[in-house]
Write a protein that holds these residues in place. Sequence first.
Motif, PDB file in Angstrom:
ATOM      1  N   ARG A   1      -6.470 -14.173  -4.293  1.00  0.00           N
ATOM      2  CA  ARG A   1      -6.658 -15.007  -3.098  1.00  0.00           C
ATOM      3  C   ARG A   1      -8.078 -15.016  -2.541  1.00  0.00           C
ATOM      4  O   ARG A   1      -8.475 -15.966  -1.874  1.00  0.00           O
ATOM      5  CB  ARG A   1      -5.708 -14.569  -1.985  1.00  0.00           C
TER       6      ARG A   1
ATOM      7  N   ARG B   1       1.335  -9.735   0.661  1.00  0.00           N
ATOM      8  CA  ARG B   1      -0.098 -10.068   0.633  1.00  0.00           C
ATOM      9  C   ARG B   1      -0.862  -8.804   1.004  1.00  0.00           C
ATOM     10  O   ARG B   1      -0.544  -8.155   2.013  1.00  0.00           O
ATOM     11  CB  ARG B   1      -0.394 -11.181   1.633  1.00  0.00           C
TER      12      ARG B   1
ATOM     13  N   ARG C   1       3.023 -13.599   2.924  1.00  0.00           N
ATOM     14  CA  ARG C   1       2.212 -14.434   2.047  1.00  0.00           C
ATOM     15  C   ARG C   1       1.893 -15.780   2.698  1.00  0.00           C
ATOM     16  O   ARG C   1       2.627 -16.264   3.550  1.00  0.00           O
ATOM     17  CB  ARG C   1       2.933 -14.614   0.703  1.00  0.00           C
TER      18      ARG C   1
ATOM     19  N   GLU D   1      -8.470  -9.630  -1.927  1.00  0.00           N
ATOM     20  CA  GLU D   1      -7.196 -10.118  -1.372  1.00  0.00           C
ATOM     21  C   GLU D   1      -6.307 -10.650  -2.490  1.00  0.00           C
ATOM     22  O   GLU D   1      -6.762 -11.439  -3.317  1.00  0.00           O
ATOM     23  CB  GLU D   1      -7.465 -11.238  -0.360  1.00  0.00           C
TER      24      GLU D   1
ATOM     25  N   GLU E   1      -1.867 -11.556  -3.688  1.00  0.00           N
ATOM     26  CA  GLU E   1      -0.459 -11.670  -3.312  1.00  0.00           C
ATOM     27  C   GLU E   1       0.399 -11.437  -4.548  1.00  0.00           C
ATOM     28  O   GLU E   1       0.075 -11.927  -5.631  1.00  0.00           O
ATOM     29  CB  GLU E   1      -0.163 -13.060  -2.747  1.00  0.00           C
TER      30      GLU E   1
END
Length: 168
Positions: free
Chosen positions: A71, A155, A143, A11, A13
């Motif tokens: 993330r 994201r 995000r 993950e 962003e």
Amino acid sequence: MRGARRARIVEVEAYLGALDPASHAYRGPTARNATMFGPAGHLYVYFTYGMHWCANAVCGEEGEGTAVLLRALAPLAGIPQMRMARGGIERMTALCSGPAKLCQAFGIDRAFDGVDLTRESRAKPWIGDDGTPPPPKPGRSSRVGISVAVGHEWRWFVPDDPNVSRAR
DNA sequence: CTTTGGATCGTCT
DNA sequence: GACGATCCAAAGG
């Protein structure tokens, strides 16, 4: 990826420098965000909320201030060390399922701001390609945790991965 | 399960 | 002097 600890990025962003009001680089270079304006492939680490570290991979041209926030990661190796660094927490999917969590799991703090992520090393974080292909249909959303420039879906995450942080 | 509030301090206004 | 690219424990359903 540091020492015996390894994990897969699931993950991220995007933060687009001067074009992006939510980016730390939006208002130009400062002492804190200097690394963002350096060459791509280096680690930008910042401190927030009085207690948390977060890590980005710088990815634009030099002077651009573009970076990708890490993330969430899927732990692959060195799990006992991650657990220990995270205060003995047991639940596997709680080890790296957030930008501050993954920094704690890997022991990333200001000391690693600016390190070269493209060089494999035992003593610092780095990022490599293990051949795993990206997801054919990556998940996408707005995000998390920002109050401006909320309209962009910047994201990206691996769908159905249990390590992905849950959105607010 | 979901919601809420506290912790805590570097950085920029 | 205000506020964060957050997390977690505690309380409530």
